[in-house]
Design a protein around this motif. Structure first.
Motif, mmCIF file in Angstrom:
data_model
loop_
_atom_site.group_PDB
_atom_site.id
_atom_site.type_symbol
_atom_site.label_atom_id
_atom_site.label_comp_id
_atom_site.label_asym_id
_atom_site.label_seq_id
_atom_site.Cartn_x
_atom_site.Cartn_y
_atom_site.Cartn_z
ATOM 1 N N ASN A 19 0.829 -1.207 0.000
ATOM 2 C CA ASN A 19 0.000 0.000 0.000
ATOM 3 C C ASN A 19 0.866 1.261 0.000
ATOM 4 O OD1 ASN A 19 -2.456 -1.379 -0.086
ATOM 5 N ND2 ASN A 19 -2.518 -1.587 2.133
ATOM 6 N N PHE A 20 1.973 1.243 0.724
ATOM 7 C CA PHE A 20 2.911 2.366 0.748
ATOM 8 C C PHE A 20 3.476 2.625 -0.649
ATOM 9 C CE2 PHE A 20 7.456 3.676 1.520
ATOM 10 C CZ PHE A 20 7.200 4.944 2.024
ATOM 11 N N TYR A 21 3.980 1.587 -1.305
ATOM 12 C CA TYR A 21 4.578 1.747 -2.634
ATOM 13 C C TYR A 21 3.542 2.178 -3.672
ATOM 14 C CZ TYR A 21 8.432 -0.825 -0.467
ATOM 15 O OH TYR A 21 9.436 -1.245 0.373
ATOM 16 N N VAL A 22 2.358 1.571 -3.635
ATOM 17 C CA VAL A 22 1.308 1.908 -4.600
ATOM 18 C C VAL A 22 0.887 3.378 -4.437
ATOM 19 C CG1 VAL A 22 -1.118 1.450 -5.222
ATOM 20 C CG2 VAL A 22 0.494 -0.446 -4.999
ATOM 21 N N SER A 23 0.948 3.895 -3.210
ATOM 22 C CA SER A 23 0.578 5.295 -2.981
ATOM 23 C C SER A 23 1.607 6.273 -3.533
ATOM 24 C CB SER A 23 0.377 5.555 -1.479
ATOM 25 O OG SER A 23 1.617 5.642 -0.794
ATOM 26 N N ILE A 24 2.832 5.826 -3.731
ATOM 27 C CA ILE A 24 3.924 6.700 -4.181
ATOM 28 C C ILE A 24 4.040 6.755 -5.702
ATOM 29 C CG2 ILE A 24 6.451 6.960 -4.210
ATOM 30 C CD1 ILE A 24 6.431 5.863 -1.334
ATOM 31 N N PHE A 25 3.921 5.609 -6.352
ATOM 32 C CA PHE A 25 4.168 5.524 -7.790
ATOM 33 C C PHE A 25 2.872 5.664 -8.585
ATOM 34 C CE2 PHE A 25 7.765 3.524 -5.836
ATOM 35 C CZ PHE A 25 8.828 3.913 -6.623
ATOM 36 N N LYS A 26 2.906 6.551 -9.594
ATOM 37 C CA LYS A 26 1.758 6.709 -10.489
ATOM 38 C C LYS A 26 1.595 5.431 -11.308
ATOM 39 C CE LYS A 26 2.463 11.634 -10.831
ATOM 40 N NZ LYS A 26 2.995 12.735 -11.606
ATOM 41 N N ASN A 27 0.424 5.254 -11.884
ATOM 42 C CA ASN A 27 0.146 4.091 -12.726
ATOM 43 C C ASN A 27 0.426 2.802 -11.959
ATOM 44 O OD1 ASN A 27 -0.550 2.600 -15.022
ATOM 45 N ND2 ASN A 27 1.548 2.587 -15.783
ATOM 46 N N SER A 28 0.011 2.772 -10.692
ATOM 47 C CA SER A 28 0.241 1.611 -9.835
ATOM 48 C C SER A 28 -1.071 1.100 -9.279
ATOM 49 C CB SER A 28 1.186 1.988 -8.691
ATOM 50 O OG SER A 28 2.429 2.384 -9.212
ATOM 51 N N LYS A 29 -1.100 -0.189 -8.973
ATOM 52 C CA LYS A 29 -2.345 -0.756 -8.447
ATOM 53 C C LYS A 29 -2.090 -2.071 -7.729
ATOM 54 C CE LYS A 29 -3.351 -2.800 -12.949
ATOM 55 N NZ LYS A 29 -4.202 -2.738 -14.117
ATOM 56 N N VAL A 30 -2.998 -2.371 -6.813
ATOM 57 C CA VAL A 30 -3.022 -3.660 -6.127
ATOM 58 C C VAL A 30 -3.683 -4.653 -7.074
ATOM 59 C CG1 VAL A 30 -3.999 -4.935 -4.170
ATOM 60 C CG2 VAL A 30 -3.138 -2.587 -3.850
ATOM 61 N N LEU A 31 -3.061 -5.802 -7.258
ATOM 62 C CA LEU A 31 -3.641 -6.834 -8.116
ATOM 63 C C LEU A 31 -4.352 -7.906 -7.300
ATOM 64 C CD1 LEU A 31 -0.706 -7.192 -10.673
ATOM 65 C CD2 LEU A 31 -2.839 -5.902 -10.952
ATOM 66 N N GLU A 84 11.155 15.133 -9.849
ATOM 67 C CA GLU A 84 10.933 13.691 -9.660
ATOM 68 C C GLU A 84 11.918 13.130 -8.644
ATOM 69 O OE1 GLU A 84 9.455 10.781 -12.973
ATOM 70 O OE2 GLU A 84 10.977 12.104 -13.830
ATOM 71 N N VAL A 85 13.180 13.493 -8.775
ATOM 72 C CA VAL A 85 14.199 13.038 -7.819
ATOM 73 C C VAL A 85 13.778 13.432 -6.406
ATOM 74 C CG1 VAL A 85 16.580 13.349 -7.027
ATOM 75 C CG2 VAL A 85 16.111 13.069 -9.478
ATOM 76 N N ASP A 86 13.411 14.693 -6.217
ATOM 77 C CA ASP A 86 13.016 15.196 -4.899
ATOM 78 C C ASP A 86 11.793 14.451 -4.368
ATOM 79 O OD1 ASP A 86 15.079 17.039 -5.229
ATOM 80 O OD2 ASP A 86 13.740 18.723 -5.648
ATOM 81 N N TYR A 87 10.807 14.227 -5.227
ATOM 82 C CA TYR A 87 9.568 13.549 -4.825
ATOM 83 C C TYR A 87 9.858 12.137 -4.312
ATOM 84 C CZ TYR A 87 5.200 10.958 -5.276
ATOM 85 O OH TYR A 87 4.113 10.139 -5.036
ATOM 86 N N PHE A 88 10.543 11.331 -5.126
ATOM 87 C CA PHE A 88 10.802 9.948 -4.723
ATOM 88 C C PHE A 88 11.721 9.889 -3.505
ATOM 89 C CE2 PHE A 88 9.455 9.023 -9.160
ATOM 90 C CZ PHE A 88 8.376 8.219 -8.837
ATOM 91 N N TRP A 89 12.709 10.763 -3.460
ATOM 92 C CA TRP A 89 13.628 10.789 -2.324
ATOM 93 C C TRP A 89 12.866 11.084 -1.035
ATOM 94 C CZ3 TRP A 89 18.648 9.338 -2.385
ATOM 95 C CH2 TRP A 89 19.397 9.579 -1.233
ATOM 96 N N GLU A 90 12.021 12.109 -1.089
ATOM 97 C CA GLU A 90 11.249 12.498 0.103
ATOM 98 C C GLU A 90 10.311 11.378 0.539
ATOM 99 O OE1 GLU A 90 7.571 15.435 1.180
ATOM 100 O OE2 GLU A 90 9.071 16.222 -0.221
ATOM 101 N N LYS A 91 9.565 10.827 -0.400
ATOM 102 C CA LYS A 91 8.580 9.787 -0.061
ATOM 103 C C LYS A 91 9.246 8.526 0.472
ATOM 104 C CE LYS A 91 4.785 11.891 -1.297
ATOM 105 N NZ LYS A 91 3.774 12.256 -0.288
ATOM 106 N N LEU A 92 10.312 8.079 -0.166
ATOM 107 C CA LEU A 92 10.924 6.808 0.204
ATOM 108 C C LEU A 92 11.833 6.896 1.434
ATOM 109 C CD1 LEU A 92 11.536 5.434 -3.376
ATOM 110 C CD2 LEU A 92 9.952 4.495 -1.660
ATOM 111 N N THR A 93 12.340 8.085 1.748
ATOM 112 C CA THR A 93 13.151 8.206 2.971
ATOM 113 C C THR A 93 12.279 8.467 4.196
ATOM 114 O OG1 THR A 93 13.595 10.553 2.572
ATOM 115 C CG2 THR A 93 15.297 8.971 1.872
#
Length: 155
Positions: A19-31, A84-93
């Motif tokens: 759920n954490f990863y799906v909330s961060i990445f666009k075009n993502s979904k639970v299967l 994009e770098v800033d977004y992913f860095w902030e979310k994942l750290t």
């Protein structure tokens, strides 16, 4: 159908991580979310989840405490812009920890590389002095600053 799917081993956090990863990445979904069947000691608890991150398939397994994540395996995110770098860095750290040279660990211990597309291009430049300056600049960074690596490339 893709032949290779990354399976991430967790100790009870597979659904939370998905759920954490799906909330961060666009075009993502639970299967799917597979739970232990009736009659099992862990009945109803999550066993395996499947999901897509930006169209790439993943699985998350609640395998237990035997194995931990380490830097020998990482997920690399290709970024086009500093935003994009800033977004992913902030979310994942968030709850995790920054590392050197574009690497970080998220709150589950999974290693990621947040890589602007300019970095490998500059590191592969035929002008080895230019590439060396970029490498030297990168080695002093955690999160990559595109403007600084481009400035280093210019000398």
């Amino acid at each position: 159908m893709q032949k290779i799917t990354t399976c991430l081993w967790f100790d009870g956090q597979a659904e939370e991580a998905m759920n954490f990863y799906v909330s961060i990445f666009k075009n993502s979904k639970v299967l799917s979310v597979m739970r232990w069947p009736e009659g099992h000691a862990d009945e109803g608890k999550v066993l395996v989840t499947t999901f897509e991150l930006d169209g790439v398939p993943f699985q998350a397994l609640n395998g237990g405490p035997q194995f931990k994540f380490n830097e020998a395996m990482s997920q690399s995110i290709d970024c086009k812009t500093q935003e994009e770098v800033d977004y992913f860095w902030e979310k994942l750290t968030e709850g995790g920890e920054p590392g050197p040279c574009s690497w970080l660990k998220d709150k589950f211990g999974v290693s990621w590389q947040v890589v602007p597309e300019q970095l490998p291009k500059l590191l592969l430049d035929p002008d080895r002095a230019k590439a060396g300056r970029v490498m030297s600049a990168m080695m002093k960074m955690g999160k990559i600053d595109i403007a600084k690596i481009e400035e280093a490339a210019k000398g």
